[in-house]
Design a protein around this motif. Structure first.
Motif, PDB file in Angstrom:
ATOM      1  N   SER A   1       0.834  -1.208   0.000  1.00  0.00           N
ATOM      2  CA  SER A   1       0.000   0.000   0.000  1.00  0.00           C
ATOM      3  C   SER A   1       0.867   1.256   0.000  1.00  0.00           C
ATOM      4  CB  SER A   1      -0.928   0.003   1.218  1.00  0.00           C
ATOM      5  OG  SER A   1      -0.206   0.115   2.428  1.00  0.00           O
ATOM      6  N   GLY A   2       1.985   1.224   0.725  1.00  0.00           N
ATOM      7  CA  GLY A   2       2.888   2.378   0.722  1.00  0.00           C
ATOM      8  C   GLY A   2       3.507   2.609  -0.639  1.00  0.00           C
ATOM      9  N   ALA A   3       3.877   1.528  -1.329  1.00  0.00           N
ATOM     10  CA  ALA A   3       4.448   1.660  -2.669  1.00  0.00           C
ATOM     11  C   ALA A   3       3.454   2.276  -3.637  1.00  0.00           C
ATOM     12  CB  ALA A   3       4.902   0.288  -3.174  1.00  0.00           C
ATOM     13  N   VAL A   4       2.192   1.839  -3.553  1.00  0.00           N
ATOM     14  CA  VAL A   4       1.159   2.383  -4.440  1.00  0.00           C
ATOM     15  C   VAL A   4       0.926   3.861  -4.150  1.00  0.00           C
ATOM     16  CG1 VAL A   4      -1.279   2.252  -5.074  1.00  0.00           C
ATOM     17  CG2 VAL A   4       0.039   0.156  -4.776  1.00  0.00           C
ATOM     18  N   MET A   5       0.873   4.217  -2.873  1.00  0.00           N
ATOM     19  CA  MET A   5       0.619   5.615  -2.523  1.00  0.00           C
ATOM     20  C   MET A   5       1.771   6.522  -2.960  1.00  0.00           C
ATOM     21  SD  MET A   5      -1.440   5.689   1.075  1.00  0.00           S
ATOM     22  CE  MET A   5      -1.995   7.343   0.712  1.00  0.00           C
ATOM     23  N   GLN A   6       2.996   6.066  -2.782  1.00  0.00           N
ATOM     24  CA  GLN A   6       4.135   6.879  -3.209  1.00  0.00           C
ATOM     25  C   GLN A   6       4.147   7.061  -4.715  1.00  0.00           C
ATOM     26  OE1 GLN A   6       7.815   5.391  -1.532  1.00  0.00           O
ATOM     27  NE2 GLN A   6       7.023   5.466   0.553  1.00  0.00           N
ATOM     28  N   THR A   7       3.639   6.073  -5.430  1.00  0.00           N
ATOM     29  CA  THR A   7       3.601   6.160  -6.891  1.00  0.00           C
ATOM     30  C   THR A   7       2.506   7.111  -7.364  1.00  0.00           C
ATOM     31  OG1 THR A   7       4.477   3.920  -7.173  1.00  0.00           O
ATOM     32  CG2 THR A   7       3.263   4.859  -9.021  1.00  0.00           C
ATOM     33  N   ILE A   8       1.291   6.939  -6.869  1.00  0.00           N
ATOM     34  CA  ILE A   8       0.178   7.749  -7.380  1.00  0.00           C
ATOM     35  C   ILE A   8       0.256   9.193  -6.900  1.00  0.00           C
ATOM     36  CG2 ILE A   8      -1.334   5.760  -7.621  1.00  0.00           C
ATOM     37  CD1 ILE A   8      -2.768   6.624  -5.070  1.00  0.00           C
TER      38      ILE A   8
ATOM     39  N   ASN B   1       3.345  10.581  -6.178  1.00  0.00           N
ATOM     40  CA  ASN B   1       4.681  11.038  -6.533  1.00  0.00           C
ATOM     41  C   ASN B   1       5.355  11.752  -5.365  1.00  0.00           C
ATOM     42  OD1 ASN B   1       6.860  11.286  -8.289  1.00  0.00           O
ATOM     43  ND2 ASN B   1       6.213  13.305  -9.028  1.00  0.00           N
ATOM     44  N   ASN B   2       5.224  11.137  -4.200  1.00  0.00           N
ATOM     45  CA  ASN B   2       5.773  11.729  -2.979  1.00  0.00           C
ATOM     46  C   ASN B   2       6.457  10.645  -2.170  1.00  0.00           C
ATOM     47  OD1 ASN B   2       5.989  12.756  -0.233  1.00  0.00           O
ATOM     48  ND2 ASN B   2       4.683  14.431  -0.896  1.00  0.00           N
ATOM     49  N   PRO B   3       7.754  10.784  -1.887  1.00  0.00           N
ATOM     50  CA  PRO B   3       8.484   9.726  -1.178  1.00  0.00           C
ATOM     51  C   PRO B   3       8.111   9.604   0.294  1.00  0.00           C
ATOM     52  CG  PRO B   3       9.893  11.623  -1.511  1.00  0.00           C
ATOM     53  CD  PRO B   3       8.639  11.905  -2.272  1.00  0.00           C
ATOM     54  N   LEU B   4       7.358  10.554   0.833  1.00  0.00           N
ATOM     55  CA  LEU B   4       6.942  10.484   2.227  1.00  0.00           C
ATOM     56  C   LEU B   4       5.512   9.990   2.384  1.00  0.00           C
ATOM     57  CD1 LEU B   4       8.501  13.794   3.619  1.00  0.00           C
ATOM     58  CD2 LEU B   4       9.483  11.504   3.530  1.00  0.00           C
ATOM     59  N   ALA B   5       4.888   9.600   1.298  1.00  0.00           N
ATOM     60  CA  ALA B   5       3.497   9.150   1.345  1.00  0.00           C
ATOM     61  C   ALA B   5       3.417   7.704   1.826  1.00  0.00           C
ATOM     62  CB  ALA B   5       2.849   9.279  -0.033  1.00  0.00           C
ATOM     63  N   SER B   6       2.490   7.460   2.731  1.00  0.00           N
ATOM     64  CA  SER B   6       2.159   6.109   3.165  1.00  0.00           C
ATOM     65  C   SER B   6       0.828   6.190   3.882  1.00  0.00           C
ATOM     66  CB  SER B   6       3.235   5.528   4.098  1.00  0.00           C
ATOM     67  OG  SER B   6       3.178   6.140   5.372  1.00  0.00           O
ATOM     68  N   SER B   7       0.223   5.053   4.148  1.00  0.00           N
ATOM     69  CA  SER B   7      -1.058   5.052   4.838  1.00  0.00           C
ATOM     70  C   SER B   7      -0.927   5.605   6.248  1.00  0.00           C
ATOM     71  CB  SER B   7      -1.623   3.631   4.883  1.00  0.00           C
ATOM     72  OG  SER B   7      -0.695   2.750   5.502  1.00  0.00           O
TER      73      SER B   7
ATOM     74  N   VAL C   1       0.030  -2.198 -13.457  1.00  0.00           N
ATOM     75  CA  VAL C   1       1.453  -1.906 -13.287  1.00  0.00           C
ATOM     76  C   VAL C   1       1.987  -1.000 -14.404  1.00  0.00           C
ATOM     77  CG1 VAL C   1       2.066  -3.916 -11.892  1.00  0.00           C
ATOM     78  CG2 VAL C   1       2.050  -4.118 -14.380  1.00  0.00           C
ATOM     79  N   TRP C   2       1.541  -1.228 -15.643  1.00  0.00           N
ATOM     80  CA  TRP C   2       2.032  -0.382 -16.721  1.00  0.00           C
ATOM     81  C   TRP C   2       1.587   1.056 -16.525  1.00  0.00           C
ATOM     82  CZ3 TRP C   2      -0.285   2.780 -20.312  1.00  0.00           C
ATOM     83  CH2 TRP C   2       0.567   3.281 -21.313  1.00  0.00           C
ATOM     84  N   GLN C   3       0.320   1.248 -16.158  1.00  0.00           N
ATOM     85  CA  GLN C   3      -0.189   2.602 -15.955  1.00  0.00           C
ATOM     86  C   GLN C   3       0.482   3.283 -14.769  1.00  0.00           C
ATOM     87  OE1 GLN C   3      -4.525   3.180 -16.670  1.00  0.00           O
ATOM     88  NE2 GLN C   3      -4.607   0.935 -16.653  1.00  0.00           N
ATOM     89  N   LEU C   4       0.756   2.528 -13.716  1.00  0.00           N
ATOM     90  CA  LEU C   4       1.449   3.111 -12.560  1.00  0.00           C
ATOM     91  C   LEU C   4       2.873   3.505 -12.923  1.00  0.00           C
ATOM     92  CD1 LEU C   4       0.167   0.673  -9.789  1.00  0.00           C
ATOM     93  CD2 LEU C   4      -0.366   3.111  -9.979  1.00  0.00           C
ATOM     94  N   THR C   5       3.529   2.695 -13.745  1.00  0.00           N
ATOM     95  CA  THR C   5       4.876   3.053 -14.205  1.00  0.00           C
ATOM     96  C   THR C   5       4.832   4.316 -15.049  1.00  0.00           C
ATOM     97  OG1 THR C   5       5.524   0.709 -14.218  1.00  0.00           O
ATOM     98  CG2 THR C   5       6.908   2.231 -15.461  1.00  0.00           C
ATOM     99  N   ALA C   6       3.844   4.420 -15.941  1.00  0.00           N
ATOM    100  CA  ALA C   6       3.700   5.623 -16.770  1.00  0.00           C
ATOM    101  C   ALA C   6       3.423   6.851 -15.934  1.00  0.00           C
ATOM    102  CB  ALA C   6       2.578   5.420 -17.792  1.00  0.00           C
ATOM    103  N   LEU C   7       2.720   6.671 -14.806  1.00  0.00           N
ATOM    104  CA  LEU C   7       2.378   7.804 -13.947  1.00  0.00           C
ATOM    105  C   LEU C   7       3.624   8.447 -13.339  1.00  0.00           C
ATOM    106  CD1 LEU C   7      -0.143   9.316 -12.948  1.00  0.00           C
ATOM    107  CD2 LEU C   7      -0.125   7.824 -10.933  1.00  0.00           C
ATOM    108  N   LYS C   8       4.698   7.669 -13.193  1.00  0.00           N
ATOM    109  CA  LYS C   8       5.941   8.225 -12.659  1.00  0.00           C
ATOM    110  C   LYS C   8       6.550   9.266 -13.601  1.00  0.00           C
ATOM    111  CE  LYS C   8       7.733   7.380  -9.473  1.00  0.00           C
ATOM    112  NZ  LYS C   8       7.606   8.011  -8.140  1.00  0.00           N
ATOM    113  N   LEU C   9       6.105   9.295 -14.863  1.00  0.00           N
ATOM    114  CA  LEU C   9       6.593  10.305 -15.806  1.00  0.00           C
ATOM    115  C   LEU C   9       5.892  11.643 -15.622  1.00  0.00           C
ATOM    116  CD1 LEU C   9       6.600   8.074 -19.027  1.00  0.00           C
ATOM    117  CD2 LEU C   9       8.555   8.639 -17.563  1.00  0.00           C
ATOM    118  N   GLY C  10       4.854  11.669 -14.787  1.00  0.00           N
ATOM    119  CA  GLY C  10       4.075  12.883 -14.604  1.00  0.00           C
ATOM    120  C   GLY C  10       2.670  12.719 -15.161  1.00  0.00           C
ATOM    121  N   ASP C  11       1.731  13.473 -14.622  1.00  0.00           N
ATOM    122  CA  ASP C  11       0.334  13.334 -15.039  1.00  0.00           C
ATOM    123  C   ASP C  11       0.149  13.607 -16.528  1.00  0.00           C
ATOM    124  OD1 ASP C  11       0.009  12.897 -12.374  1.00  0.00           O
ATOM    125  OD2 ASP C  11      -1.534  14.422 -12.070  1.00  0.00           O
TER     126      ASP C  11
END
Length: 350
Positions: A90-97, A99-105, A229-239
């Motif tokens: 869940s922390g990995a997903v939140m940090q990805t969507i 785009n914040n390294p301090l994000a977690s549940s 997973v593909w869409q989450l990877t693409a999201l790391k490029l920016g919205d």
């Protein structure tokens, strides 16, 4: 010929990267297995590791060892793995969507919402109409979901940008902490002790029934996250770039928040507030396998499971004769890591 020559090194680099990811995942799985054996072997009644291993493999051992391993300690050890994996994922997903390294549940108020729900059931008896054994977990799960929904709705007032969602989560964190403190002031001494114990986090009330519920929630969410997973990877490029690649960013965030709500809500409902696993595990995975979500998400889950399992071992061995709450151990690990992230951010790490 030149084009072919240029493609060979690229293919070789890709194969090496893929092999590295498999090796990292295998090592993380090995650490998890070793930590489970250590977790089962440690406790008030010391059991030889060899006897524990024999009991786990179904070989004949002393009856008392068999009972301790299978009825008491193994559910606790496996719960640590599943809860850690759920929080790490869940922390990995939140940090990805976000785009914040301090994000977690934990840092965005979802765990605090669960804590308030549990305190509400303990102090005021306000809970869902479910069997008494599951009243507190059900309330915690409900308020974790409500907190996650509130984060998205508040952030959605500003088109659900990552920055707005983070700010909404931090605001709700302080709100739920204040409400929980208010309930503690109103509580009787017995209820106050129960609330504090729940907020510290503990694995010791784990049972096979609770474990199967935890496993079911994790297995429910994994296929849906794997599909994205593909869409989450693409999201790391920016919205903007993700949208240009065909990703429906807003819908992706809504789906991801839903699965984060399920993973976190069910995990903390049965073991209490466990801090920083969802923050630390994704960063460990990121350092080992990078941002490709195909490897990042599963390694985050494995790292989370290994971390919480090892924290369980530490909680039983750090102070002989006493059992430290697991939430205290994870916070002692997570706080220095959190501070390190903040300090590195000031040097342009992010």
């Amino acid at each position: 010929m030149e084009a072919l020559a240029a493609e060979v090194p690229v293919a070789l680099v890709y194969r090496r990267a893929a092999m590295r990811r498999w090796v990292v995942a295998g090592l993380a799985l090995l650490v998890m297995l070793v930590s489970v054996v250590l977790d089962v072997a440690t406790g008030p009644a010391f059991l030889p590791v060899s006897d524990v291993a024999r009991a786990l493999m179904g070989h004949p051992v002393d009856t008392s060892v068999q009972a301790i391993v299978w009825s008491i300690r193994l559910p606790v050890a496996l719960t640590a793995l599943v809860v850690g994996a759920s929080l790490g994922l869940s922390g990995a997903v939140m940090q990805t969507i976000l785009n914040n390294p301090l994000a977690s549940s934990y840092t965005l108020g979802i765990s605090a919402g669960a804590g308030f729900g549990a305190a509400l059931a303990i102090v005021l008896g306000v809970a869902l109409p479910v069997p008494e054994t599951f009243a507190i977990p059900a309330n915690a799960m409900l308020f974790a979901g409500l907190a996650c929904t509130a984060v998205y709705l508040i952030g959605g007032a500003r088109a659900a940008t990552a920055e707005a969602l983070v700010l909404a989560g931090i605001a709700l964190l302080f709100l739920f902490q204040a409400l929980t403190s208010l309930l503690q002031l109103m509580a009787s001494p017995e209820a106050l002790q129960q609330v504090v114990f729940w907020l510290f986090g503990s694995l010791q009330k784990s049972t096979w029934t609770k474990l199967w519920i935890l496993v079911s929630s994790l297995l429910l969410c994994v296929p849906f996250l794997a599909n994205d997973v593909w869409q989450l990877t693409a999201l790391k490029l920016g919205d903007a770039r993700a949208a240009a690649l065909g990703v429906r960013v807003r819908a992706l965030r809504i789906r991801s928040f839903a699965w984060v709500s399920v993973l976190t809500g069910v995990a903390v409902a049965f073991v209490g507030t466990i801090g920083f696993i969802g923050l630390v595990a994704p960063h460990m995975a990121r350092m080992l396998v990078g941002e490709d979500q195909r490897a990042f998400l599963p390694v985050s889950a494995l790292a989370g499971g290994a971390l919480l399992s090892l924290a369980s071992v530490v909680s039983k061995t750090a102070s002989p004769g006493a059992l430290l709450p697991i939430g205290i151990v994870t916070s002692l690990i997570g706080v220095p890591f959190f501070i390190g992230l903040v300090m590195r951010s000031r040097k342009g790490y992010w």
